[in-house]
Design an enzyme around this catalytic site. Structure first.
Site, PDB file in Angstrom:
ATOM      1  N   PRO A 151       0.905  -1.363  -0.093  1.00 56.32           N
ATOM      2  CG  PRO A 151      -0.329  -1.349   1.973  1.00 56.32           C
ATOM      3  CD  PRO A 151       0.677  -2.093   1.096  1.00 56.32           C
ATOM      4  CG  ASN A 152      -0.479   4.151   1.188  1.00 60.27           C
ATOM      5  OD1 ASN A 152      -1.313   4.744   0.634  1.00 60.27           O
ATOM      6  ND2 ASN A 152      -0.529   3.804   2.556  1.00 60.27           N
ATOM      7  NE  ARG A 191       3.111   7.332   2.659  1.00 60.02           N
ATOM      8  CZ  ARG A 191       3.599   5.984   3.143  1.00 60.02           C
ATOM      9  NH1 ARG A 191       3.901   5.190   2.343  1.00 60.02           N
ATOM     10  NH2 ARG A 191       3.292   5.876   4.562  1.00 60.02           N
ATOM     11  CE1 TYR A 205       8.682   4.877   2.371  1.00 63.75           C
ATOM     12  CE2 TYR A 205       7.384   6.784   2.933  1.00 63.75           C
ATOM     13  CZ  TYR A 205       7.832   5.493   3.205  1.00 63.75           C
ATOM     14  OH  TYR A 205       6.960   4.978   4.216  1.00 63.75           O
ATOM     15  CG  ASN A 250       8.487  -2.031   0.428  1.00 68.55           C
ATOM     16  OD1 ASN A 250       7.601  -2.206   1.513  1.00 68.55           O
ATOM     17  ND2 ASN A 250       9.145  -0.927  -0.074  1.00 68.55           N
ATOM     18  CB  ALA A 278       0.976  -0.075   6.131  1.00 69.78           C
ATOM     19  CG  HIS A 321       4.243  -2.310  10.671  1.00 71.99           C
ATOM     20  ND1 HIS A 321       5.608  -2.533  10.849  1.00 71.99           N
ATOM     21  CD2 HIS A 321       4.235  -1.508   9.519  1.00 71.99           C
ATOM     22  CE1 HIS A 321       6.340  -1.797  10.009  1.00 71.99           C
ATOM     23  NE2 HIS A 321       5.439  -1.128   9.312  1.00 71.99           N
ATOM     24  CG  ASP A 338      -0.747 -17.150   7.963  1.00 73.08           C
ATOM     25  OD1 ASP A 338       0.118 -17.159   8.665  1.00 73.08           O
ATOM     26  OD2 ASP A 338      -1.807 -17.131   8.276  1.00 73.08           O
ATOM     27  CD  GLU A 366      10.267  -7.833   5.625  1.00 70.90           C
ATOM     28  OE1 GLU A 366       9.618  -6.942   6.354  1.00 70.90           O
ATOM     29  OE2 GLU A 366      11.015  -8.745   6.400  1.00 70.90           O
ATOM     30  CG  HIS A 370      10.677  -2.313   4.750  1.00 71.62           C
ATOM     31  ND1 HIS A 370       9.355  -2.360   4.743  1.00 71.62           N
ATOM     32  CD2 HIS A 370      10.921  -3.755   5.249  1.00 71.62           C
ATOM     33  CE1 HIS A 370       8.579  -3.359   5.205  1.00 71.62           C
ATOM     34  NE2 HIS A 370       9.722  -4.296   5.420  1.00 71.62           N
ATOM     35  CB  ILE A 371      11.969   2.669   0.378  1.00 70.60           C
ATOM     36  CG1 ILE A 371      11.543   1.993  -0.936  1.00 70.60           C
ATOM     37  CG2 ILE A 371      12.664   3.711  -0.349  1.00 70.60           C
ATOM     38  CD1 ILE A 371      10.460   2.452  -1.894  1.00 70.60           C
ATOM     39  CB  SER A 372      12.191   4.268   5.132  1.00 73.30           C
ATOM     40  OG  SER A 372      11.302   3.504   5.739  1.00 73.30           O
ATOM     41  NE  ARG A 426       9.359   6.095   8.274  1.00 72.53           N
ATOM     42  CZ  ARG A 426       8.256   6.009   7.527  1.00 72.53           C
ATOM     43  NH1 ARG A 426       8.319   4.788   6.826  1.00 72.53           N
ATOM     44  NH2 ARG A 426       7.321   6.720   7.121  1.00 72.53           N
ATOM     45  NE  ARG A 479       5.981   4.329   9.760  1.00 73.56           N
ATOM     46  CZ  ARG A 479       5.302   4.219   8.831  1.00 73.56           C
ATOM     47  NH1 ARG A 479       5.148   3.337   8.076  1.00 73.56           N
ATOM     48  NH2 ARG A 479       4.510   5.234   8.566  1.00 73.56           N
TER      49      ARG A 479
END
Length: 155
Positions: free
Chosen positions: A17-18, A25, A30, A81, A84, A87, A94, A108, A110-112, A117, A121
């Site tokens: 998402p996002n 954003r 990002y 990635n 959200a 978490h 699963d 996995e 993550h950009i950040s 943060r 998170r």
């Protein structure tokens, strides 16, 4: 999608998402490049590694779970990635577990760095089932994830 594409191994890059709002954003977190730029980079890096990369993005948890099921059925490694969903999505966790249970790499990304943060998170329900996790490296983290998959596949 088949397990191979023109003599190369297929890999899906799944963004949650996002991430369709990259470049708009929180550019201080990002960056200013958008999803199209990330897609071009991932496809290029994949090509260099002998991988055919398909980049996907969804704000829909069920769609992402479906992509994990399809990856298992088609024996396709995954770079994810989860954004959200990282978490709290036990359904996605699963489904990711099914990928690794099938003997497929799941990286996995993550950009950040989520641990640097907001407090919510700091925990990932994906990390415990992922083959590996790369955080805080910006878009370059995707390259590292693709390199890890290529290494694990012996490509």
């Amino acid at each position: 999608m088949e397990a191979t594409h023109k003599g190369t191994r297929n890999v899906i890059v799944v963004n949650g998402p996002n991430l369709g709002r990259l470049g708009v954003r929180e550019p201080d977190v990002y960056g200013s490049d958008d999803l199209a730029a990330l897609t071009r980079l991932c496809e290029g890096w994949g090509s260099e590694l002998g991988l055919h990369v398909e980049v996907r993005q969804s704000d829909d948890e069920a769609e992402m779970i479906g992509w994990m099921h399809r990856a298992v059925d088609e024996q396709t490694p995954v770079v994810m990635n989860p954004a959200a969903f990282t978490h709290y999505s036990y359904g996605l966790s699963d489904a990711a577990h099914m990928v690794t249970d099938a003997g497929l790499p799941l990286m996995e990304v993550h950009i950040s760095n989520p641990s640097a943060r907001d407090s919510f998170r700091k925990y990932s329900v994906i990390s415990p089932v992922a083959t590996g996790t790369i955080t805080g490296m910006g878009f370059y983290g995707y390259r590292l994830a693709l390199e890890a998959i290529a290494h694990l596949l012996g490509a």
